[in-house]
Design an enzyme around this catalytic site. Sequence first.
Site, mmCIF file in Angstrom:
data_model
loop_
_atom_site.group_PDB
_atom_site.id
_atom_site.type_symbol
_atom_site.label_atom_id
_atom_site.label_comp_id
_atom_site.label_asym_id
_atom_site.label_seq_id
_atom_site.Cartn_x
_atom_site.Cartn_y
_atom_site.Cartn_z
ATOM 1 N N LYS A 297 15.942 -14.950 -133.665
ATOM 2 C CA LYS A 297 17.410 -14.797 -133.677
ATOM 3 C C LYS A 297 17.993 -16.124 -134.140
ATOM 4 O O LYS A 297 18.123 -17.062 -133.349
ATOM 5 C CB LYS A 297 17.898 -14.464 -132.269
ATOM 6 N N GLU B 217 14.229 -26.767 -125.882
ATOM 7 C CA GLU B 217 14.564 -28.028 -126.563
ATOM 8 C C GLU B 217 16.084 -28.084 -126.637
ATOM 9 O O GLU B 217 16.695 -27.329 -127.395
ATOM 10 C CB GLU B 217 13.928 -28.056 -127.961
ATOM 11 N N CYS C 106 20.300 -33.284 -133.074
ATOM 12 C CA CYS C 106 20.091 -33.439 -131.629
ATOM 13 C C CYS C 106 19.592 -34.833 -131.288
ATOM 14 O O CYS C 106 19.871 -35.348 -130.215
ATOM 15 C CB CYS C 106 19.115 -32.389 -131.122
ATOM 16 N N GLU D 92 27.707 -34.545 -124.757
ATOM 17 C CA GLU D 92 27.262 -34.503 -126.154
ATOM 18 C C GLU D 92 28.421 -34.030 -127.033
ATOM 19 O O GLU D 92 29.027 -32.991 -126.768
ATOM 20 C CB GLU D 92 26.084 -33.532 -126.284
HETATM 21 P P1 NDP Z 1 23.937 -22.974 -128.739
HETATM 22 O O1 NDP Z 1 23.207 -23.142 -127.461
HETATM 23 O O2 NDP Z 1 25.335 -22.562 -128.698
HETATM 24 O O3 NDP Z 1 23.198 -21.894 -129.657
HETATM 25 C C1 NDP Z 1 21.814 -21.971 -129.925
HETATM 26 C C2 NDP Z 1 21.314 -20.588 -130.243
HETATM 27 O O4 NDP Z 1 21.435 -19.766 -129.090
HETATM 28 C C3 NDP Z 1 22.107 -19.889 -131.345
HETATM 29 O O5 NDP Z 1 21.233 -19.091 -132.107
HETATM 30 C C4 NDP Z 1 23.057 -19.006 -130.550
HETATM 31 O O6 NDP Z 1 23.501 -17.907 -131.315
HETATM 32 C C5 NDP Z 1 22.141 -18.587 -129.420
HETATM 33 N N1 NDP Z 1 22.812 -18.119 -128.212
HETATM 34 C C6 NDP Z 1 24.051 -18.418 -127.760
HETATM 35 N N2 NDP Z 1 24.272 -17.787 -126.575
HETATM 36 C C7 NDP Z 1 23.152 -17.087 -126.287
HETATM 37 C C8 NDP Z 1 22.757 -16.243 -125.210
HETATM 38 N N3 NDP Z 1 23.559 -15.977 -124.173
HETATM 39 N N4 NDP Z 1 21.537 -15.703 -125.252
HETATM 40 C C9 NDP Z 1 20.687 -15.949 -126.269
HETATM 41 N N5 NDP Z 1 21.009 -16.725 -127.318
HETATM 42 C C10 NDP Z 1 22.217 -17.303 -127.323
HETATM 43 O O7 NDP Z 1 23.711 -24.320 -129.528
HETATM 44 P P2 NDP Z 1 24.324 -24.694 -130.932
HETATM 45 O O8 NDP Z 1 24.022 -23.626 -131.910
HETATM 46 O O9 NDP Z 1 25.728 -25.089 -130.724
HETATM 47 O O10 NDP Z 1 23.428 -25.942 -131.357
HETATM 48 C C11 NDP Z 1 23.735 -27.241 -131.025
HETATM 49 C C12 NDP Z 1 22.946 -27.660 -129.790
HETATM 50 O O11 NDP Z 1 21.553 -27.596 -130.057
HETATM 51 C C13 NDP Z 1 23.238 -29.083 -129.421
HETATM 52 O O12 NDP Z 1 23.379 -29.177 -128.024
HETATM 53 C C14 NDP Z 1 21.978 -29.816 -129.862
HETATM 54 O O13 NDP Z 1 21.725 -30.998 -129.180
HETATM 55 C C15 NDP Z 1 20.936 -28.793 -129.620
HETATM 56 N N6 NDP Z 1 19.746 -29.074 -130.406
HETATM 57 C C16 NDP Z 1 18.625 -29.513 -129.771
HETATM 58 C C17 NDP Z 1 17.501 -29.859 -130.495
HETATM 59 C C18 NDP Z 1 16.252 -30.317 -129.822
HETATM 60 O O14 NDP Z 1 15.215 -30.335 -130.479
HETATM 61 N N7 NDP Z 1 16.279 -30.709 -128.555
HETATM 62 C C19 NDP Z 1 17.494 -29.782 -131.957
HETATM 63 C C20 NDP Z 1 18.735 -29.319 -132.521
HETATM 64 C C21 NDP Z 1 19.812 -28.976 -131.760
HETATM 65 P P3 NDP Z 1 24.937 -17.962 -132.073
HETATM 66 O O15 NDP Z 1 25.042 -19.294 -132.714
HETATM 67 O O16 NDP Z 1 24.829 -16.856 -133.042
HETATM 68 O O17 NDP Z 1 25.968 -17.727 -131.035
#
Ligand code: NDP
Length: 482
Positions: free
Chosen positions: A175, A250, A284, A386
């Site tokens: 997803k 992560e 991130c 963040e």
């Molecule tokens: P989100 O947590 O909002 O979204 C991540 C993914 O989860 C997206 O595909 C999103 O879909 C999906 N999602 C959202 N809600 C749900 C749910 N209830 N159930 C299942 N899936 C869900 O993060 P962001 O997309 O805003 O990404 C940024 C974040 O990711 C930052 O906090 C960053 O630090 C972190 N990150 C961490 C990394 C690491 O390696 N530690 C690397 C890169 C980023 P949709 O977008 O379609 O709503």
Amino acid sequence: MKISSFINGVYVDSKEQRNIKSPVTGELITPYSVATDAQVNEAVEAARAALNGPWGSMGIQERVDILYKVADGISARFDEFLEAECLDTGKPYSLARHIDIPRGAANFRIFADTIKNVADEAFHMPTPDGTGALNYTVRKPKGVIGVIGPWNLPLLLMTWKIGPALACGNTVIVKPSEETQLTMTMLGEVMNEAGVPPGVFNTVLGPGSRVGDKLISHPGLDAITFTGSTATGERVAEAASVGLRDASLELGGKNAAIVFADADIDKAIEGTVRSVFVNCGQVCLGTERVYVERPIFDEFVARLKAEAEKYKFGRPEDPETTMGPLISATHRDKVLSYYEKAVEAGATVVIGGGVPDMPAELAGGNWVEPTIWTGMAEDAIPMREEIFGPCCHITPFDTEEEAVRMANDSPYGLASAIWTENASRAHRVGAQMEVGISWVNSWFLRDLRTPFGGAKQSGIGREGGHYSLEFYTELTNVCIKL
Ligand code: NDP
């Protein structure tokens, strides 16, 4: 091409269409089909059937050969992947050309090699009758795995999970973020061309709160691997706890850099500029808090400002462009709210703090200025949470202990960067950082064999090299009495 879910080797439409908008102009890129609940179920069923089919019983060499073909398939369509990734994210071609697309292909090759070369443990043990026994471990696929990732490095971060999952013989339902679905959609074609059997790789498209949540709640998953925010990570952990499924998380970061007066200041500036501003700060591992030893504080602030002034906004394909927009209007509002909170918290704005003037054709994009602050208290909200934008705060320090204490005083623990030419200090401070990855005199230098993940609220578990194999395989210990 149709932007729709890819289930059991074919693209499937649905009645519900939503729009993907360009972060660069705000204009419509394309509509796409949102996966229905029934389609999510079909994807899980297809993945289960494929696990029990030829994929599950395939020898390692055959699987490895197929994964090499997947990597070759991405490389062969390099320009198409590049265009799609930049259309979705708005990031400059110059960035995606060197990082996102090559790493997307490499993730399949590297984990194919890892699974091929891994050695399993064996223990000889004594027995009372003197004949002894032999224990050895057998690695098996964990099963059907849900893969969810963010929008900042879509192809790179998704393949970082899909590569090892498939190498270990699992099947996946992916997803991607609704903001960035193009390259995952293209990957379906590449999988078919490479000979990946139907059902091994599936995608379900749609908003996370609906389609993502439906997927992680599905009892047919054996494990979930997630990259994204800490808030969503908590929801994933909750869903995974039902049925005691394994979850690799992560998550977010609030990463610190410490620059000592004995650093090579040119290198420290170059590395810190990249770590704060690359990908418009949407990394991130990016630095949002910089601690600089007092004797070089003023010089460091002035030089970081001078570097920030050089960034050029523009279209991704323009070779002059060095900074793209933020991913969405919603994310821009969030980043700008922190720009306001910083001022409310008494920050001195060294540079930026707002929205740049853009030509009319780009005015609908999600642009924000690269921003540097000084003077905020360590407990101010923009210092704790963040932001995920092109910004950082710089704080002076007087002693090594003080710098380490401030850097570690965070609910997050993903990454840090130390800048010093003192080798003893490099080892001493590097090891004291409460993070998953502690760089010294570098940033974003990644050996994919090493453990990657976060401490504290930045995640649970480690992936990379054989650490990925720990998550993506189930071990059976065979104990044979001799
Ligand atoms: P989100 O947590 O909002 O979204 C991540 C993914 O989860 C997206 O595909 C999103 O879909 C999906 N999602 C959202 N809600 C749900 C749910 N209830 N159930 C299942 N899936 C869900 O993060 P962001 O997309 O805003 O990404 C940024 C974040 O990711 C930052 O906090 C960053 O630090 C972190 N990150 C961490 C990394 C690491 O390696 N530690 C690397 C890169 C980023 P949709 O977008 O379609 O709503």
